[in-house]
Scaffold this motif. Sequence first.
Motif, PDB file in Angstrom:
ATOM      1  N   GLN A  20       0.991  -1.368   0.015  1.00 26.83           N
ATOM      2  CA  GLN A  20       0.007  -0.035  -0.162  1.00 26.83           C
ATOM      3  C   GLN A  20       0.928   1.309  -0.083  1.00 26.83           C
ATOM      4  OE1 GLN A  20      -2.527  -0.366   3.349  1.00 26.83           O
ATOM      5  NE2 GLN A  20      -4.478   0.157   2.064  1.00 26.83           N
ATOM      6  N   GLN A  21       0.259   2.386  -0.454  1.00 27.81           N
ATOM      7  CA  GLN A  21       0.987   3.406  -0.410  1.00 27.81           C
ATOM      8  C   GLN A  21       1.156   4.157   1.084  1.00 27.81           C
ATOM      9  OE1 GLN A  21      -1.613   6.511  -2.337  1.00 27.81           O
ATOM     10  NE2 GLN A  21      -0.319   6.615  -3.967  1.00 27.81           N
ATOM     11  N   ALA A  22       2.417   4.497   1.335  1.00 31.69           N
ATOM     12  CA  ALA A  22       2.698   4.640   2.841  1.00 31.69           C
ATOM     13  C   ALA A  22       2.360   6.101   3.345  1.00 31.69           C
ATOM     14  CB  ALA A  22       4.195   4.639   2.913  1.00 31.69           C
ATOM     15  N   VAL A  23       1.956   6.268   4.633  1.00 35.81           N
ATOM     16  CA  VAL A  23       2.315   7.646   5.210  1.00 35.81           C
ATOM     17  C   VAL A  23       3.713   7.981   5.706  1.00 35.81           C
ATOM     18  CG1 VAL A  23       1.391   9.080   7.247  1.00 35.81           C
ATOM     19  CG2 VAL A  23      -0.227   7.471   6.191  1.00 35.81           C
ATOM     20  N   LEU A  24       4.125   8.567   4.980  1.00 35.08           N
ATOM     21  CA  LEU A  24       5.708   9.030   5.296  1.00 35.08           C
ATOM     22  C   LEU A  24       5.886  10.048   6.247  1.00 35.08           C
ATOM     23  CD1 LEU A  24       8.624   8.283   4.273  1.00 35.08           C
ATOM     24  CD2 LEU A  24       8.466  10.005   2.650  1.00 35.08           C
ATOM     25  N   LEU A  25       6.617   9.806   7.370  1.00 32.21           N
ATOM     26  CA  LEU A  25       6.668  11.021   8.572  1.00 32.21           C
ATOM     27  C   LEU A  25       8.373  11.042   8.664  1.00 32.21           C
ATOM     28  CD1 LEU A  25       4.587   8.812   9.919  1.00 32.21           C
ATOM     29  CD2 LEU A  25       4.226  10.996  11.159  1.00 32.21           C
ATOM     30  N   GLY A  26       8.718  12.253   8.692  1.00 31.80           N
ATOM     31  CA  GLY A  26      10.247  12.565   8.968  1.00 31.80           C
ATOM     32  C   GLY A  26      10.508  13.959   8.977  1.00 31.80           C
ATOM     33  N   SER A  27      11.836  14.295   8.689  1.00 36.24           N
ATOM     34  CA  SER A  27      12.300  15.551   8.592  1.00 36.24           C
ATOM     35  C   SER A  27      13.851  15.260   8.315  1.00 36.24           C
ATOM     36  CB  SER A  27      12.187  16.254   9.955  1.00 36.24           C
ATOM     37  OG  SER A  27      12.484  17.541   9.797  1.00 36.24           O
ATOM     38  N   HIS A  28      14.776  15.933   9.017  1.00 32.92           N
ATOM     39  CA  HIS A  28      16.185  15.950   8.665  1.00 32.92           C
ATOM     40  C   HIS A  28      17.203  15.599  10.064  1.00 32.92           C
ATOM     41  CE1 HIS A  28      17.039  19.875   9.792  1.00 32.92           C
ATOM     42  NE2 HIS A  28      16.065  20.101   9.596  1.00 32.92           N
ATOM     43  N   LEU A  29      18.318  14.939   9.884  1.00 30.96           N
ATOM     44  CA  LEU A  29      19.273  14.721  11.127  1.00 30.96           C
ATOM     45  C   LEU A  29      20.277  15.698  10.758  1.00 30.96           C
ATOM     46  CD1 LEU A  29      18.843  10.892  11.750  1.00 30.96           C
ATOM     47  CD2 LEU A  29      17.820  12.921  13.132  1.00 30.96           C
ATOM     48  N   ASP A  30      20.847  16.332   9.871  1.00 34.63           N
ATOM     49  CA  ASP A  30      21.694  17.185   9.838  1.00 34.63           C
ATOM     50  C   ASP A  30      21.371  18.701  10.756  1.00 34.63           C
ATOM     51  OD1 ASP A  30      19.981  18.172   7.729  1.00 34.63           O
ATOM     52  OD2 ASP A  30      21.692  19.115   6.847  1.00 34.63           O
ATOM     53  N   SER A  31      22.490  19.362  10.962  1.00 32.31           N
ATOM     54  CA  SER A  31      22.322  20.501  11.792  1.00 32.31           C
ATOM     55  C   SER A  31      22.897  21.788  11.392  1.00 32.31           C
ATOM     56  CB  SER A  31      22.388  20.266  13.174  1.00 32.31           C
ATOM     57  OG  SER A  31      24.039  20.251  13.704  1.00 32.31           O
ATOM     58  N   VAL A  32      22.531  22.735  11.970  1.00 31.31           N
ATOM     59  CA  VAL A  32      23.457  23.993  11.668  1.00 31.31           C
ATOM     60  C   VAL A  32      24.774  24.051  12.550  1.00 31.31           C
ATOM     61  CG1 VAL A  32      21.748  25.258  10.872  1.00 31.31           C
ATOM     62  CG2 VAL A  32      22.197  25.333  13.028  1.00 31.31           C
ATOM     63  N   LEU A  33      25.523  24.830  12.525  1.00 31.38           N
ATOM     64  CA  LEU A  33      26.792  24.876  13.387  1.00 31.38           C
ATOM     65  C   LEU A  33      26.284  25.550  14.735  1.00 31.38           C
ATOM     66  CD1 LEU A  33      29.384  26.857  11.013  1.00 31.38           C
ATOM     67  CD2 LEU A  33      29.857  24.495  12.019  1.00 31.38           C
ATOM     68  N   HIS A  34      26.554  24.467  15.688  1.00 31.90           N
ATOM     69  CA  HIS A  34      26.111  24.949  17.065  1.00 31.90           C
ATOM     70  C   HIS A  34      24.426  25.435  17.195  1.00 31.90           C
ATOM     71  CE1 HIS A  34      30.380  25.228  17.716  1.00 31.90           C
ATOM     72  NE2 HIS A  34      30.513  26.118  16.804  1.00 31.90           N
ATOM     73  N   GLY A  35      23.790  24.283  16.545  1.00 37.20           N
ATOM     74  CA  GLY A  35      22.385  24.643  16.650  1.00 37.20           C
ATOM     75  C   GLY A  35      21.859  24.040  18.056  1.00 37.20           C
TER      76      GLY A  35
END
Length: 427
Positions: free
Chosen positions: A74-89
């Motif tokens: 089945q088509q999925a419900v996709l959840l998420g974002s990102h794991l990289d960061s800014v400098l000193h975030g």
Amino acid sequence: MQVSVTDGVFEILDDIAELATISAPGDGVTRLAYSDEDAAARLWFKNRCEKLGLRFDVDSLGTCFGWSQGSERQQAVLLGSHLDSVLHGGRYDGVLGVVVGFEVARRILSIDPSAALGVVSFACEEGSRFGVGAIGSRVCAEAVDIDSLERLNDLDGLPFREVLLQAGFDQLRDARLDPKRIGCFLEVHIDQGSALAATSDVGIVTAITGQIRTRISWKGQTAHSGAHSRSERRNSLLGAARFIAAAEELWEELEGAGQVATITVGRVDNWPNAANSVSGRTQVVVDLRTVDPEVLSKAQLEIQERARVAAQKTGLEVEIETLGRVEPVDMASEIVTLLQRTAEECGIRHRLLPSMAGHDAEVIAPVVPTAMLFVANPAAVSHSSEEAMSEESLASSLRLLDAAMPELLSKMEPRVPHEEVCDDEHG
Ligand SMILES: [Zn+2]
């Protein structure tokens, strides 16, 4: 049995604390895209997938996916974002959306192991390393020409391809996300300002802002500060100052007309920039943001006009250059309505609001129905080690997702058409 919200909040806080330790030294969290720390975060993601029984997948740019078994059918419900960061975030930007994705998967799959879900961490969302953001999601959404990435260099001048190679990705090639396998994308994110903290727990994002960056240069004449009378001067810094005040007035006028917009002059370069000289050349960069494309265009014309008026009043020449325009993007109205209705039914303090910052959701929205939730940030700052998160707000977001996910999942279409399933060979 449904996992309790309190238990879910603990899981999420644990994950956030663990990821915060994966950082280069110094204040806050530093996990630049394709750094060793970023690789460690990808490994964390992979381990998390294994723990939950999700199939781990990583594309040629380092965007990581975890797919449930049900997502094969089945088509999925996709959840998420990102794991990289800014400098000193901070520890929440990006991370929150990924760990909430895993927690939602854990909660749903404990009740229905066949649910079609995916968790994603898009590569290189922050513009901190290459000056351009959302690279992983842009490649997934075919919103960037892959060859144009070849021209990017990082902070130390290393070419993008070289950085990718060092991170263990040996080919710079397309990694288009198959929109047919995804029914919708949901990005949970820490609020990056003060929009929620005082009044609401959860923000349901209606649209992501458009942006125009404009560079304006005024040319006058450099002269001695003591030897030139006021009437003789062609002071470019004075022209820029008049303009900055006029741009602020324009923002006030837009606000007065009920428009959600921001106008920021955050960069000024001035020549010769000396205490005893009248300035001969001054350059500013204007950042204009609003969610209405028409207002974006009109305000841009008005900015240009005010730059010319400032030049006339001060006897200067002016050059105006548009550096870039990003269109505003609406979130999928059917998902916004579903989230709003569910929040009302659950008695969750919420508000509808636009996002005035860019996100992966803005890049994915044209390809897949997309929505965003904001979690309140009592510090009202982001991209800073002071970034904070309200635990009550997180609990409310989780309650909202618990209540909304079954309906979202029920809307997912089968992936394989029936005629392909019932092929002749297998009778
Ligand atoms: Zn972010």
